[in-house]
Design a protein around this motif. Structure first.
Motif, PDB file in Angstrom:
ATOM      1  N   ASN A   1      51.552  42.348  46.849  1.00 17.04           N
ATOM      2  CA  ASN A   1      50.924  43.154  45.743  1.00 17.04           C
ATOM      3  C   ASN A   1      51.916  43.322  44.743  1.00 17.04           C
ATOM      4  OD1 ASN A   1      52.983  44.338  47.898  1.00 17.04           O
ATOM      5  ND2 ASN A   1      53.173  46.046  46.655  1.00 17.04           N
TER       6      ASN A   1
ATOM      7  N   GLN B   1      50.444  41.380  40.147  1.00 19.41           N
ATOM      8  CA  GLN B   1      50.312  42.407  39.169  1.00 19.41           C
ATOM      9  C   GLN B   1      49.774  41.880  37.876  1.00 19.41           C
ATOM     10  OE1 GLN B   1      53.223  45.606  39.143  1.00 19.41           O
ATOM     11  NE2 GLN B   1      54.358  44.612  40.610  1.00 19.41           N
TER      12      GLN B   1
ATOM     13  N   SER C   1      46.009  45.155  48.054  1.00 17.09           N
ATOM     14  CA  SER C   1      46.733  46.258  47.098  1.00 17.09           C
ATOM     15  C   SER C   1      47.485  47.325  47.916  1.00 17.09           C
ATOM     16  CB  SER C   1      45.601  46.799  46.094  1.00 17.09           C
ATOM     17  OG  SER C   1      46.182  47.660  45.097  1.00 17.09           O
ATOM     18  N   TRP C   2      47.005  48.463  47.773  1.00 17.83           N
ATOM     19  CA  TRP C   2      47.415  49.587  48.393  1.00 17.83           C
ATOM     20  C   TRP C   2      46.569  50.099  49.532  1.00 17.83           C
ATOM     21  CZ3 TRP C   2      52.127  49.505  47.370  1.00 17.83           C
ATOM     22  CH2 TRP C   2      52.500  48.951  45.790  1.00 17.83           C
TER      23      TRP C   2
END
Length: 380
Positions: free
Chosen positions: A220, A224, A274-275
């Motif tokens: 992650n 970015q 990602s999250w």
């Protein structure tokens, strides 16, 4: 370390409430603890009152962003002081040993708390600057007359909080293992890694000798957007430059792709999720349904997510990182309470899940949860 990192390592509004709660609790404690310490100090009433007010306010402000070094240090000062209080109570009511008569005086002046605080910080710095090998041995009936060794390296965050020489020494030790497969599990670089450091680390990793190659899955932090980081500045390299550097050093990127090793093992490299509440990538069912499940299927996913579904779909092993094993107390406790996998080996049906704490850590130059590690997995 950039001074701004002391106060912010990323700000997330959803954590502000937690910071306020911590800040109020620590602030109230600080008020009474400072008042107790100043009880017999020769200062005017107004000066004592000012100190009593200022210190709790500073504690509250430091806690507002829980992803900051300021918050961590404030928390550890609080825990150190509470621990000193407990020691003082034990001495008063249980021990009262004449050889320990120094405890009340050291406690009142805060010396005992500062000693405990120093031990926490020193051990945290030590933890960040020592890298160990962690080894797992797995068995399978899907591979005949062969054994394979996989080295997993993740969460290096190169050029940020750990001595680069330690990373290079670990790469040398990995070479000595003569692994069959090397997997770089994401976050090898992050938003604070310079372009020069990014180039350097992949040159070093590209020199690892592995029988069947070195593979990369993104994390992650290393994916970015170029216009975003946690410091209100821009990355010094683009995604295109990152991808080119990885490939130019002989490292194969697996982004929702798979490859077969010697007709025995299928490596399924996943794009980063990602999250956990915003996973947007190829469905795990689709990618595994297209894999040869008669082979030993290894899912490579930076974050330990979708493991139950991968198990149901027939994967044999999933390897992940991302969590840093919590890195700093008490983050691991919160993650476990939320039901997340943090560190070590887990079992889901017929699938093994291994979560590495990573070679380094993120943001803070300390570690007192889990350890810095690279992982060797022997498949027999």
């Amino acid at each position: 370390m950039n001074p701004i990192h002391f106060f912010t390592l990323g700000y997330y509004q959803e954590y502000l409430f937690i910071g306020i709660i911590f800040g109020i609790i620590i602030g109230i404690y600080a008020y009474f603890r400072v008042k107790y310490a100043l009880n017999k100090v020769d200062l005017s009433k107004n000066k004592k009152l000012s100190i009593n007010i200022i210190i709790p306010i500073i504690a509250l402000l430091c806690c507002l962003n829980i992803w900051s070094t300021a918050a961590i240090l404030t928390l550890y000062l609080f825990l150190s002081s509470v621990t000193a209080d407990v020691i003082r109570i034990i001495w008063k009511y249980l021990l009262k040993d004449k050889y320990l008569n120094f405890i009340p005086k050291c406690h009142k002046k805060g010396i005992l708390a500062l000693i405990i605080f120093a031990v926490i910080i020193i051990s945290g710095v030590y933890g960040m600057n020592h890298i160990e090998l962690t080894e797992y041995n797995l068995t399978t009936d899907k591979i005949d007359n062969e054994s394979y060794s996989i080295v997993w390296v993740s969460d290096v965050h190169y050029g940020t909080v750990q001595n680069p020489q330690l990373v290079k020494e670990s790469i040398s030790k990995i070479n000595d293992l003569k692994p069959d497969i090397v997997v770089l599990g994401g976050d090898i670089v992050d938003e604070r890694t310079s372009k020069e450091d990014m180039t350097e680390i992949f040159k070093e990793l590209g020199q690892i000798n592995s029988t069947y190659g070195t593979y990369y899955v993104f994390g992650n932090h290393d994916t970015q957007p170029s216009s975003t980081d946690y410091e209100n500045g821009n990355r010094t390299f683009s995604d295109e430059e990152l991808n080119k550097t990885i490939r130019d050093n002989g490292i194969t990127i697996l982004c929702d792709e798979k490859t077969k090793i010697n007709d025995d093992i299928v490596l399924v490299g996943r794009s980063d999720g990602s999250w956990e509440d915003r996973i947007d990538r190829i469905d795990t069912c689709k990618i595994l349904n297209e894999s040869d499940l008669s082979k030993y299927v290894v899912v490579l996913d930076h974050q330990p997510v979708e493991y139950e579904e991968n198990s149901r779909q027939g994967a044999d092993l999933q390897i992940s990182g991302h969590t840093h094993g919590g890195q700093l107390f008490p983050y691991a406790i919160f993650e476990k309470l939320m039901g997340h996998l943090i560190y070590g080996e887990y079992h889901f049906g017929n699938m093994e899940q291994i979560v590495s704490s990573g070679l380094t850590g993120w943001g803070w130059p300390m570690r007192n949860e889990a350890k810095c590690e690279y992982v060797l997995i022997n498949i027999n």
